[in-house]
Motif scaffolding. Structure first.
Motif, PDB file in Angstrom:
ATOM      1  N   LYS A   1      13.552  47.569  55.702  1.00  0.00           N
ATOM      2  CA  LYS A   1      13.763  46.522  54.968  1.00  0.00           C
ATOM      3  C   LYS A   1      15.421  46.801  54.359  1.00  0.00           C
ATOM      4  O   LYS A   1      16.355  46.375  54.458  1.00  0.00           O
ATOM      5  N   LEU A   2      15.626  48.048  53.633  1.00  0.00           N
ATOM      6  CA  LEU A   2      16.774  48.613  53.065  1.00  0.00           C
ATOM      7  C   LEU A   2      17.966  48.608  54.041  1.00  0.00           C
ATOM      8  O   LEU A   2      19.162  48.108  53.754  1.00  0.00           O
ATOM      9  N   ALA A   3      17.494  49.170  55.464  1.00  0.00           N
ATOM     10  CA  ALA A   3      18.610  49.263  56.142  1.00  0.00           C
ATOM     11  C   ALA A   3      19.127  47.896  56.753  1.00  0.00           C
ATOM     12  O   ALA A   3      20.188  47.884  57.255  1.00  0.00           O
ATOM     13  N   ASN A   4      18.332  46.822  56.807  1.00  0.00           N
ATOM     14  CA  ASN A   4      18.540  45.528  57.090  1.00  0.00           C
ATOM     15  C   ASN A   4      19.177  44.521  56.203  1.00  0.00           C
ATOM     16  O   ASN A   4      19.515  43.486  56.289  1.00  0.00           O
ATOM     17  N   GLY A   5      19.326  45.231  54.901  1.00  0.00           N
ATOM     18  CA  GLY A   5      19.791  44.446  53.876  1.00  0.00           C
ATOM     19  C   GLY A   5      18.820  43.536  53.000  1.00  0.00           C
ATOM     20  O   GLY A   5      19.300  42.525  52.504  1.00  0.00           O
ATOM     21  N   PHE A   6      17.493  43.650  53.342  1.00  0.00           N
ATOM     22  CA  PHE A   6      16.619  42.839  52.692  1.00  0.00           C
ATOM     23  C   PHE A   6      16.262  43.233  51.623  1.00  0.00           C
ATOM     24  O   PHE A   6      16.329  44.603  51.050  1.00  0.00           O
ATOM     25  N   ASP A   7      15.730  42.491  50.683  1.00  0.00           N
ATOM     26  CA  ASP A   7      15.093  42.934  49.187  1.00  0.00           C
ATOM     27  C   ASP A   7      13.777  43.368  49.512  1.00  0.00           C
ATOM     28  O   ASP A   7      12.999  43.166  50.233  1.00  0.00           O
ATOM     29  N   VAL A   8      13.446  44.560  48.701  1.00  0.00           N
ATOM     30  CA  VAL A   8      11.911  45.192  48.662  1.00  0.00           C
ATOM     31  C   VAL A   8      11.615  44.589  47.572  1.00  0.00           C
ATOM     32  O   VAL A   8      11.791  45.004  46.379  1.00  0.00           O
ATOM     33  N   PRO A   9      10.366  43.927  47.672  1.00  0.00           N
ATOM     34  CA  PRO A   9       9.283  43.693  46.369  1.00  0.00           C
ATOM     35  C   PRO A   9       9.094  44.657  45.667  1.00  0.00           C
ATOM     36  O   PRO A   9       8.748  45.710  46.081  1.00  0.00           O
ATOM     37  N   GLU A  10       9.179  44.482  44.198  1.00  0.00           N
ATOM     38  CA  GLU A  10       8.614  45.527  43.500  1.00  0.00           C
ATOM     39  C   GLU A  10       7.334  45.268  43.049  1.00  0.00           C
ATOM     40  O   GLU A  10       6.916  43.808  43.095  1.00  0.00           O
ATOM     41  N   PRO A  11       6.397  46.287  42.478  1.00  0.00           N
ATOM     42  CA  PRO A  11       5.055  45.898  42.150  1.00  0.00           C
ATOM     43  C   PRO A  11       5.039  44.696  40.982  1.00  0.00           C
ATOM     44  O   PRO A  11       5.870  44.740  40.160  1.00  0.00           O
ATOM     45  N   VAL A  12       3.839  44.114  40.925  1.00  0.00           N
ATOM     46  CA  VAL A  12       3.677  42.949  40.022  1.00  0.00           C
ATOM     47  C   VAL A  12       3.143  43.875  38.888  1.00  0.00           C
ATOM     48  O   VAL A  12       2.115  44.166  39.060  1.00  0.00           O
ATOM     49  N   ALA A  13       3.535  43.504  37.788  1.00  0.00           N
ATOM     50  CA  ALA A  13       3.127  44.084  36.475  1.00  0.00           C
ATOM     51  C   ALA A  13       1.651  43.348  36.218  1.00  0.00           C
ATOM     52  O   ALA A  13       1.773  42.357  36.218  1.00  0.00           O
TER      53      ALA A  13
END
Length: 116
Positions: free
Chosen positions: A63-75
């Motif tokens: 995801k990072l290599a292709n410029g996509f956002d990585v979702p973070e955990p939902v609190a």
């Protein structure tokens, strides 16, 4: 901030490990709830979790290599436990009748149906 694979790997994601039986074998499937499509399997729960960590690192790296956002955990504390849903009148009526037949409230019945 330039977020790395290591940054994401140290966040408290939600892991789900479930037993699975198909026609020929029994094994465990692991998923990361917040990372759509990130999954792995193993012969044991521990092995599935190890494989899931490996898959997660690869998933995030791609995801990072292709410029996509990585979702973070939902609190957990961001969820109130309530949400509003608009339904067609006919569906509302049907669910109300089904809840009555089961002898539970519409809220309890809806929760049951959502959990399936």
């Amino acid at each position: 901030m330039n977020k790395t694979v290591s940054y994401y790997m140290n966040l408290p994601y939600t892991f789900i490990i479930q037993p699975y039986q198909d026609e020929s074998e029994f094994y465990y499937i692991g998923k990361v709830l917040e990372l759509d499509g990130c999954m792995a399997d193993g012969d044991t729960q521990a092995q599935a979790l190890d494989h899931l960590h490996e898959a997660m690192a690869g998933w995030i790296e791609a995801k990072l290599a292709n410029g996509f956002d990585v979702p973070e955990p939902v609190a957990e504390n961001n969820s109130s436990g309530k949400f509003t849903v608009r339904l067609p009148k006919t569906l509302h009526q049907r669910l109300t009748l089904e809840a009555k037949q089961e002898g539970v409230s519409l809220n309890q019945y809806a929760l049951y149906k959502l959990a399936k």
